[in-house]
Scaffold this active site. Sequence first.
Site, PDB file in Angstrom:
ATOM      1  N   GLY A  33       0.825  -1.194   0.000  1.00  0.00           N
ATOM      2  CA  GLY A  33       0.000   0.000   0.000  1.00  0.00           C
ATOM      3  C   GLY A  33       0.861   1.247   0.000  1.00  0.00           C
ATOM      4  O   GLY A  33       2.086   1.195   0.182  1.00  0.00           O
ATOM      5  N   PRO A  76       2.635   4.768   1.154  1.00  0.00           N
ATOM      6  CA  PRO A  76       3.235   5.155   2.440  1.00  0.00           C
ATOM      7  C   PRO A  76       2.240   5.936   3.296  1.00  0.00           C
ATOM      8  O   PRO A  76       1.437   6.719   2.802  1.00  0.00           O
ATOM      9  CB  PRO A  76       4.426   6.018   2.027  1.00  0.00           C
ATOM     10  CG  PRO A  76       4.697   5.657   0.604  1.00  0.00           C
ATOM     11  CD  PRO A  76       3.380   5.296   0.005  1.00  0.00           C
ATOM     12  N   HIS A  80     -57.249 -44.712  37.034  1.00  0.00           N
ATOM     13  CA  HIS A  80     -56.779 -43.931  38.176  1.00  0.00           C
ATOM     14  C   HIS A  80     -56.222 -42.576  37.749  1.00  0.00           C
ATOM     15  O   HIS A  80     -56.048 -41.688  38.560  1.00  0.00           O
ATOM     16  CB  HIS A  80     -55.728 -44.718  38.979  1.00  0.00           C
ATOM     17  CG  HIS A  80     -54.399 -44.844  38.288  1.00  0.00           C
ATOM     18  ND1 HIS A  80     -54.105 -45.853  37.402  1.00  0.00           N
ATOM     19  CD2 HIS A  80     -53.277 -44.072  38.354  1.00  0.00           C
ATOM     20  CE1 HIS A  80     -52.879 -45.723  36.965  1.00  0.00           C
ATOM     21  NE2 HIS A  80     -52.347 -44.649  37.532  1.00  0.00           N
ATOM     22  N   GLU A 114     -58.710 -51.533  33.968  1.00  0.00           N
ATOM     23  CA  GLU A 114     -58.054 -50.264  34.298  1.00  0.00           C
ATOM     24  C   GLU A 114     -58.068 -49.321  33.111  1.00  0.00           C
ATOM     25  O   GLU A 114     -57.803 -48.133  33.245  1.00  0.00           O
ATOM     26  CB  GLU A 114     -56.604 -50.528  34.747  1.00  0.00           C
ATOM     27  CG  GLU A 114     -55.804 -49.299  35.143  1.00  0.00           C
ATOM     28  CD  GLU A 114     -56.366 -48.596  36.369  1.00  0.00           C
ATOM     29  OE1 GLU A 114     -56.025 -47.416  36.589  1.00  0.00           O
ATOM     30  OE2 GLU A 114     -57.154 -49.235  37.111  1.00  0.00           O
ATOM     31  N   CYS A 132     -47.887 -42.269  33.877  1.00  0.00           N
ATOM     32  CA  CYS A 132     -48.943 -43.231  33.601  1.00  0.00           C
ATOM     33  C   CYS A 132     -49.746 -42.788  32.376  1.00  0.00           C
ATOM     34  O   CYS A 132     -50.077 -41.603  32.218  1.00  0.00           O
ATOM     35  CB  CYS A 132     -49.877 -43.377  34.810  1.00  0.00           C
ATOM     36  SG  CYS A 132     -49.095 -44.195  36.216  1.00  0.00           S
TER      37      CYS A 132
END
Length: 1881
Positions: free
Chosen positions: A590, A592, A1222, A1243, A1305
């Site tokens: 690049g 100066p 239940h 059940e 359950c």
Amino acid sequence: MAQTLSKISNKENASSGLRPKRFKPHQPIPTWMVRCEPLDHDSRRGRDPVRASPQAKRVRTPTPYPRHLKPAASAVVRSGNNPSHLKPASTDVVRSGPQPLCCEAKDGGVVRSCKTYNLKPAHESKAVAFSLPKTDGPTGNEPEFIAEACPSCALYDTCPNCTSKVINDDGSTDGTIPSWDQIETTPAFLSLLSNTDEEMSADELTNLAAHLRKAFETGSHPANVDYSKDQLQGLLEMAEAAVPPARRQTLPFYQQRLEARRTWREKIFNQPLEEINKILTTSKDRFQRCAAWKVILEKAVLAKEYGEEAYAYAQQALKNINSFDVNLVLKMAAATFIDHIRMMTVDNPDLVSYIPKLIVKLKPLTLKMIIDNHENTKEGWLVTLTSLAELYGMVEVAIDFVPTVVGKLFDLLMKTTSKMYSMFKSVVLATFTSESLDFTNPFWYAIAAILCFLITGAIPHNGKMKIHKNILSNATGIVAGIKAIQALAAMFSTWSNERLVNDLSSRTIALTELNNPTITADIDAVINLQRLAEVLRDEVKSHTLNPLMQPYNPILRNLMSALDKVISCCTRRKAIATKRTAPVAVILTGPPGCGKTTAAFALAKRLSQQKPSIISLDVDHHDTYTGNEVCIIDEFDSSDKVDYANFVVNMVNTNPMVLNCDLIENKGKTFTSKYVIMTSNTETPVKPTSRRAGAFYRRVMIVDVTNNAVDKWKSDNPGKAVPKWCFNKDFSHLSLSLRGTEPYSKEYVLDPTGRNHQSRRAPPPQQITLEQLAQKMVVQHTTNTSEFVTQAGDVPVFGFVCQNNEIDTVYNLLAAVKARYGANFNLYKGMVRTAHENSGCGAHVHVISREDNFRGKAFTVNRSRLESVPHLEGDSFRRSLGVVMSDKDVTTMFYYIKGKVINDQVSLTELPANQHVVTVHTVYDMAWALRRHLKWSGQWQLIKAAYEIMCYPDTAACALRNWMDSTDFSEEHVVTQFIAPGGTIILESCYGARMWATGQRLIRAGGLTEAGGPQGGVRFAGLGARNVPWSEILREFMTLISHIWSQIKGATVVLTALTFYLKRFRPRVEAKGKNKNKGPRKNTGVALTDDEYNDWKQSKAEKNLDLTVKDFLQLRHRAAMGADNTDAVKFRYWYSKKQKIYHDLENFPIIGRGGLKRELIRKGPLRPRGNDFYDEPDDWYSEGVIDGVTHKNAIVSVDDVDGMHKGYAIHIGHGVYISLKHVLTGNARILSEEPKGITISGELATFRLNNILPTAVPVGTNKPIKDPWGNPVSTDWQFKNYNTTSGNIYGACGSSCSLTRQGDCGLPYVDDHGVVVGLHAGSGGDKCPSRKLIVPYVKVDMRIRDTCTKESPTKTHKPTFSYRGLLGKETGEPRTIMKGTRLHVSPAHVDDYEECTHQPASLGAGDPRCPISLTGIMVNNLQPYTEASPGPDTATLNRVSKMLTSHMEGYVPKVHKTEEDSISAFYMLNHDTLCGPYIGARKKDHVKDGVLDKNLLDLLSSKWNRAKLGLALPHEYALGLKDELRPKDKVAVGKRRLIWGCDVGVSTVCAAAFKRVSESIMANHALGFIQVGINMDGPAVEDLFKRLERPKHDRYCVDYSKWDSTQPPKVTSQSIDILRHFTDKSPIVDSACATLKSNPIGIFNGVAFKVAGGLPSGMPLTSIINSLNHCLMVGSAVVKALEDSGVRVTWNIFDSMDLFTYGDDGVYIVPPLISSVMPKVFANLRQFGLKPTRTDKSDAEITPIPADEPVEFLKRTIVRTENGVRALLDRSSIIRQFYYIKAENTENWTVPPKRIDTPSRGQQLYNACLYASQHGEEFYTSKIVPLIERAVKLEGLHIEVPEFHQAVAAYNGYFNGTEGQPNQIAHASGGLGLSGEVFEN
């Protein structure tokens, strides 16, 4: 010391004949320096010799040396009044010609001769000393006699030998030189023991040397009181070690010392290392020891010549510094005792509670009873010591030496005479009973001398004994005695440390002398020298941390400095000759002032924490270069005088770059930075026309740096300074543009031809930040770094010698045993070795023939028999091979480890099975466990390391590292897992050691016990007596006895002691009569009832188990107690079934050889064995479930009124839900709604809701296979009432590894098809968490109306019938099977069509080739579908499914969106196929102008509406037979393939759900296993070929018979779940999954048949699902084979192998581990129900495809031709294209068609020509060209026959994509052939 000793300017060795380095002008050379025959050096140089002054009158005596010096040289003879300690060592005489026996020289009137100075002639003297170099006198011969009175005068301004005459024996002088008392305070003396910077003059050193000379001559000199002669020599040795070799000539007596070491080296150089080691450990001669060190180190450095064992020995010897300090041991013992007392009394915070605990631990009452019962006999001592060991838990520790200690110690104590005791008592009483202590008794001097010898290793001289006497004589009281003891202890410690420093000095001298290019000529010697120097430096450094060595730290630091110089010198020499990693260079260009330099330093800071090195190319030397990681060269191209291009090329290179330096110490400095950052103001640093431009730009990255703010300021404000605001700290003001490769400017890159550099435009630059640039540089450097260095000892080599035809069998057996026991050896066929000997590698095992010239331990194979896996126990491989190997050889072969390896990264596949697990609470726990791994020497080293750590905690890290490097591990195989608070350590040792360390908790249970390991003891049966040596039999017998003793020794000794104890109180009664020597009979056994006996016999017979009665009773007891382990559950299931079928058994008499027997014979048929989920128990917690809970989209939470969760309910369709009673008790709410119409069945609760979930689950009554989380569940599925916390529940008990909690359950249990069959109702709690209570599903009629408008043909009320094993039901809509064929014989082959290998398939009953009707053929094809294949066990299948899913996640997107409408999904289908059983014709026949007709639209709407609810659709197909060419043998037996026409509604739903997933899989076929979608006529074949060439892998090509009908339903269910994993899991997806998982129904001729297994070929996504099934079953077979062989699979198996699958076609690329078990893999596949075959359909065994043979895949042969990689179609497939034409339907296929579609036919045959061209010109011209010419002529085609080269060019154009592929060739790329059905086999 180096600065001080450098003041000495006199050069030693006048005896060498060299002129002194410096003489004062007024001092001529003394006459006594002149030889008897003049040695005229000066005359040779053109000068006159200088004579001595007449004042020299004294006779100089020869230089004396310590008494232990016995020179062996024979060239020089010294004589005179030698001290008494000079002993003659040689009688050799050197004679060089006739010379006078004596000569005289006049010097200033004084006659000097041999007689004058009492010099003996050479032939009379036996005191031979240091040799002189040969010189030429006037006659050219060596003089026979040498008159040399004082060889040291030339070394000093004032000779110490001469000045020693003015020194009296007591150290006083006449005043001309200082006395000894004054010498001790001079810097010359102090500098030898410190690093003082005071100036030391040569006179001071001369005076010191004079006193040392006098001390050597006279024993009464004060120096001998303070120092021994050995110590005096040690002072000089310390100085020599610390001074650089180039300046050692300045030391006194250096040349004589060097010559002494050289002489010793010559004497001992050829001795073995063991003898040299004796010199190091026993010799007190420091010159001899130093020479020994040099010999050892020299051989180690030249290990290439003398062997690696020399290097290993030297490395070990350098570490064995004898630093054992008795004084420190006593102090440590006393300090430990005091600390314990303080801890128990003063520092104990809770003394009240501690004392009771201490009393309990001491067990005083029991201890008192043991002491009271002690008897002073051998038996009594044994009882007492055993009791004490048992009392304090040390039986195993004491058991091995208690008997020896008792016997020998008791005898020794009993034999001790009372006289010795009385003598010792009298001495002690005489000392301590007087009013004051009396130490004048000589006994105490003897004790002091013994202590001195034990501590310092040397017998004290008179001066030291005088010090002892003075110290002890002054001890006239208690206080004085204590002070005396302290003084002696300090003195002993000082003497011991002096000896240690002298020893280190000797080693340093030896190493520095080896740092010579004449010795270390090659790079290997330099490397060895550096390693040895580093080892010694670490040892010296460890002693600098010792507080007792602080006075010697200056000397130790000087030694370290000398060793550092050796190391740095070796480093430089290596760097010059060693390839380095090329640094990464970047150039910031690049204008100066834009900020390049600041950016360069910022970039350097991001790359390394070190400050960067700076190099300037404006100077020609680089002494300031520091070698840091980053180097910055600012403005590197600013000077035109510097060849900076070549400098950069050399710098960025793998070859070393030596920098130009001016300073001597920097000579050889190399460039070592990792990163180079250069800046330049020029856009093109090197012109493109330069010869070095290519090399320059190839090595650097160029970044263009611009600062827009600065540029704008300069343009707007010319001449003004740039303000600071143009720059930012984060460098956002800079714009960085990274150029491409080889860019010499922003616009152009280099032209490789070098002609026109502006012809190649540069690619656009990459915008980059500093952070990205730094990261890119780091990645680039990591890529450049690829070399590693390993070191270890020799690896043992074993060979098994067998016949050539037995090599494969022996190899396979050894490979199986290696996998079974997790062995570490490397296995090879033949002599070629492929494995590298890195650290941690195992032994080398070769299977060789008798012709091979094998070097190693060979064993002859007497027989070869490949055992099955269950028999791989004990010494089975020795028995199978008939070899005689000791257990030690077996252990070495299996588990040898080279070197020591520490692994921070833990791979579960590499971990060995544990033998011991130790929880570490203290360091003693670890030390105690480590003893198993170590030899006795290693255990001593462990104690020593622990001792050093206790003494010097600061050196813990160094001590542990040194211990790991130097310790000796046992030759036994031991594996221990240490569980520490900070992580886990696994240590495996056998000769070497491997260690794995991780911060995680890793529990690996179980290991191979010694009895079950590969040793197992030698079985001699069958080996033949002549093959077994007596030594091996005796060794095995002793090993067996030792094993037995190790098992029973603890109990035996305890019981023996107990017997002795009981015998004390038991009266002994003499036996009489017949009972003498007899005892009562003892009956041992178990009595069974008749029923129990029958059960035992029946269990053994049915289960084929070898159960003893005891094992049977224990198993029955465990089953009765409800144990949930595998055996108990199986027995419980068997016993319950036995009770149910009891009446099916009948007692039948059986007459045989054994006479009449009665057995229970079962009258009913045995039920088939189901899936056994307990054979492969695994840790299911190690992997997660794919989608959590099964059917989660159809599960809803059940809550209480207050919102508390209670359980779950499941939607089964149309608003109907199931849950548990239940769970619904109380005010339950589901989806904020009360359940309606609750129906209770036991059940199970069934109810309705107004809210309908979009997904429903299928329900059934089968046996559950998986729990809600997808893990296997075990249950006998027997129902009864169970008492629970919610009352009695009717259900079944099961076992699962999943942990459940309250609120689970109601979750579903499913069967193989994913059908819900039960609900979770409870678990065993904390006591038995694996037990689960399952409530079965019971069907309840909730009057759910079917929403499908089109009634399924199978939903009729007609009865079900059975036809040839098929269950069928009439549909009322008869559909006939299409008759006839569209295939005709070509007009060109009416006469020779029989030559073709294929014909149209059988046409039914009227076909003369096969009279079987089409219905019969259809039923025969459906027969295999009546039974489901067993498939893999569910546990293994689940694991493999998760592995495959994880593997596919790497290239398949996770979520694919479901198609939202049915019309879009319909257009995803292939419209050339049929619509299924409901609507006739093809799909395209129902679409006109893009609009669907009413029938099709109504059907799709009804199916789509049901699918949107997540409900399963009827899984029905229209059956037909495929019209195709078949091989003649298959035509003769009526074999035709089925066509399954899927319902268009099901196809549409499945396309909406899975079409996008399948497209992703097909698009990524190059990355995965599934090759569906691959173009076999394109570049994709090259990717396959590259994957086939995987090194060190075997390739298997496999095909399968009856693939479709043998597909297990549960495997298909898993494949569908994998597809579901990659979808959005919408209700459409759930409906598609439920449909495809249900049993298919095939319909033809008005009958619907329901099949039990298999996979219909017309199923939607059939190729994808088939390929997934293929991967799952191969993976399951591999996992099962490995684990059956003892390899626990804890990694993803698909990461270890590569697969090509397309339906039933497969290619497996597997590593050696899997290849070793491939026979078991294929056996497992057969157990799964598959029928793997070779690709040629032969019955031969499936073997790996050799590397030089092509691979077949998709009916193609993948080969590399001159045109590249091609997939060649089978030649017969190409040829039969010319024999048959597809036209109108007919039943007379032998008659050519009436009309031929010539364009299509011409295209077909043209494509056939293109394919044939890839087989070569000979096949094309001789076979294809005549066929196509004949076809063109007789079929009336209008095409030109392509020449061979034209056909090749056309196919290559299609292959490479330069020309479009014709339709037929594109259709053929999927593997089916050029023209669709014609090519199918």
